[in-house]
Design an enzyme around this catalytic site. Structure first.
Site, PDB file in Angstrom:
ATOM      1  NE  ARG A 108     -19.824  -3.124  42.805  1.00  0.00           N
ATOM      2  CZ  ARG A 108     -19.269  -2.235  43.652  1.00  0.00           C
ATOM      3  NH1 ARG A 108     -18.976  -2.120  44.837  1.00  0.00           N
ATOM      4  NH2 ARG A 108     -18.130  -1.485  42.778  1.00  0.00           N
ATOM      5  CG  HIS A 160       0.559  -7.590  45.550  1.00  0.00           C
ATOM      6  ND1 HIS A 160      -0.181  -7.219  46.509  1.00  0.00           N
ATOM      7  CD2 HIS A 160      -0.046  -6.879  44.356  1.00  0.00           C
ATOM      8  CE1 HIS A 160      -1.272  -6.371  46.134  1.00  0.00           C
ATOM      9  NE2 HIS A 160      -1.054  -6.169  44.814  1.00  0.00           N
ATOM     10  N   GLY A 164       1.070  -7.815  40.205  1.00  0.00           N
ATOM     11  CA  GLY A 164       0.225  -7.408  39.225  1.00  0.00           C
ATOM     12  C   GLY A 164       0.591  -5.979  38.437  1.00  0.00           C
ATOM     13  CB  ILE A 222      -5.126 -10.489  39.506  1.00  0.00           C
ATOM     14  CG1 ILE A 222      -6.145 -10.390  38.921  1.00  0.00           C
ATOM     15  CG2 ILE A 222      -4.191 -11.602  39.161  1.00  0.00           C
ATOM     16  CD1 ILE A 222      -6.192  -9.980  37.495  1.00  0.00           C
ATOM     17  CB  ALA A 223      -9.216  -9.138  43.335  1.00  0.00           C
ATOM     18  NE  ARG A 224      -5.604  -4.502  47.402  1.00  0.00           N
ATOM     19  CZ  ARG A 224      -4.969  -4.409  46.522  1.00  0.00           C
ATOM     20  NH1 ARG A 224      -4.730  -5.406  45.480  1.00  0.00           N
ATOM     21  NH2 ARG A 224      -4.689  -3.183  46.148  1.00  0.00           N
ATOM     22  CD  GLU A 238      -0.435  -9.446  49.380  1.00  0.00           C
ATOM     23  OE1 GLU A 238       0.218  -8.412  49.148  1.00  0.00           O
ATOM     24  OE2 GLU A 238      -1.621  -9.733  48.719  1.00  0.00           O
ATOM     25  NE  ARG A 282     -10.286   1.669  36.213  1.00  0.00           N
ATOM     26  CZ  ARG A 282     -10.640   2.504  37.097  1.00  0.00           C
ATOM     27  NH1 ARG A 282     -11.017   3.843  36.474  1.00  0.00           N
ATOM     28  NH2 ARG A 282     -10.923   2.605  38.165  1.00  0.00           N
ATOM     29  CB  ILE A 283      -8.277  -5.110  36.047  1.00  0.00           C
ATOM     30  CG1 ILE A 283      -7.320  -4.034  36.554  1.00  0.00           C
ATOM     31  CG2 ILE A 283      -7.452  -6.395  36.227  1.00  0.00           C
ATOM     32  CD1 ILE A 283      -6.751  -3.864  38.018  1.00  0.00           C
TER      33      ILE A 283
HETATM   34  C1  8YV Z   1       0.068  -2.251  44.186  1.00  0.00           C
HETATM   35  C2  8YV Z   1      -2.210  -3.091  43.778  1.00  0.00           C
HETATM   36  O1  8YV Z   1       0.075  -1.149  43.827  1.00  0.00           O
HETATM   37  O2  8YV Z   1      -2.889  -0.885  42.703  1.00  0.00           O
HETATM   38  C3  8YV Z   1      -3.016  -2.055  43.463  1.00  0.00           C
HETATM   39  O3  8YV Z   1      -4.319  -1.943  43.780  1.00  0.00           O
HETATM   40  O4  8YV Z   1      -2.544  -4.149  44.269  1.00  0.00           O
HETATM   41  C4  8YV Z   1      -0.704  -2.903  43.224  1.00  0.00           C
HETATM   42  O5  8YV Z   1      -0.686  -2.565  41.882  1.00  0.00           O
HETATM   43  C5  8YV Z   1       1.611  -2.487  44.219  1.00  0.00           C
HETATM   44  O6  8YV Z   1       1.939  -3.508  44.449  1.00  0.00           O
HETATM   45  C6  8YV Z   1       2.333  -1.874  45.039  1.00  0.00           C
HETATM   46  O7  8YV Z   1       2.136  -1.869  46.406  1.00  0.00           O
END
Ligand code: 8YV
Length: 315
Positions: free
Chosen positions: A177, A281, A283, A232-234, A263, A155-156
């Protein structure tokens, strides 16, 4: 139902939660494994988020004393929750998809544009009082008309792609994938080929074991020297050391990061880099989106309390 809320979420969300349940809301940051184990035996449900350690160890720590029946995760990402352990313990888990897609895609674009146009450096220059006038030594890279590469076309990823296609007249390539048909975007089988072809790469895959270290030295190596990597993932998806080395050696032009391996600790070497734009973070961090996320988490908790299946329950 006694509900632990691990953060101070939006005020309207907190008020609605307090009306629906007996709530305990914490002021501090993320809860570690021991604190989660404790919460699992103390509360009927937990409303938590990224950073809270819902690990196998936390479920094991709760053991037979487990009281919690549901975790409402105020996030779409759930790599901080061991879903197998939750399932084995009979604990339901829900998340907050869709409502944060646009805000997260927007922060991806904030990072892409900031890195390409050297906005962080420019801002620091103005604030330093040392701006001399004509900024000839701060030339960035054109974005419009270039090639955008998306890693993970969920989606993102699709929302990031749409902005590139419609707003910036870009050719959009993606690596995913599974096979996917996305109008106006072309799937590339090999990750390395995508990294080589794109001017800007935006990483939007889910976190977790399947994607850990996906963007390592081999994926970074084929990038153009003018290439920019946005994550913007992890944090765990990108090998931070490999990225720092590529940035330090000028093998790529820049990076825009919203997420980090550990983090909120951001390595000194990364913070020292002028060509890295670093956000904490952000997002999903708009007033509207965080409210919608909190309300969605509450909808799921209320469904659980009323004996209905939570609408966003994860399988
Ligand atoms: C966090 C996020 O929820 O939804 C996610 O997966 O990484 C962010 O939107 C937000 O930083 C609150 O912890």
């Amino acid at each position: 139902m006694r509900v632990l809320i691990t953060r101070q979420f939006d005020a309207q969300v907190m008020a609605r939660a307090a009306e629906a349940f007996e709530t305990v809301a914490l002021e501090g940051g993320a809860l570690d494994e021991a604190a989660i184990a404790d919460a699992l035996v103390t509360y009927d449900a937990i409303m938590g988020t990224v950073g809270d350690a819902f690990t196998a160890g936390a479920f094991a720590g709760a053991g037979d004393d487990l009281r919690c029946g549901m975790i409402a995760n105020v996030a779409v990402g759930h790599n901080h929750i061991d879903l197998d352990a939750a399932r084995a313990a009979g604990v339901l888990v829900s998340n907050t998809p869709d409502v944060l897609t646009d805000a997260t895609a927007d922060i991806g674009w904030t990072l892409l544009l900031s890195a390409a146009r050297r906005a962080g450096e420019g801002e620091r220059l103005v604030r330093s009082g040392r701006w001399g006038g004509f900024a000839q030594d701060m030339l960035g890279l054109q974005v419009t008309g270039k090639t955008l590469g998306i890693v993970g076309m969920g989606r993102i990823g699709q929302a990031v792609a749409k902005r590139g296609r419609l707003g910036f007249d870009m050719e959009v390539l993606f690596h995913n994938r599974s096979r996917k048909e996305v109008p106006g975007a072309r799937q590339v089988e090999s990750l390395e080929a995508l990294m080589a072809a794109a001017d800007f790469v935006v990483v939007t895959v889910p976190g977790g074991a399947g994607t850990r270290g996906l963007i390592g030295p081999e994926a970074i190596a084929p990038m153009k020297p003018t290439g920019i990597l946005v994550n913007i993932a992890r944090g765990e998806v990108v090998d931070e050391t490999a990225l720092i080395e590529a940035l330090e050696e000028g093998r790529i032009a820049g990076a825009g990061l919203d997420v980090y391996e550990n983090e909120p600790d951001v390595p000194e070497r990364l913070r020292a880099l002028e060509n890295a734009v670093l956000l904490p973070h952000l997002g999903s961090a708009t007033i509207e989106t965080r409210r919608a996320m909190g309300m969605m988490a509450l909808d799921n908790l209320i469904a659980y309390a009323e004996g209905r299946p939570p609408p966003q329950a994860l399988a």
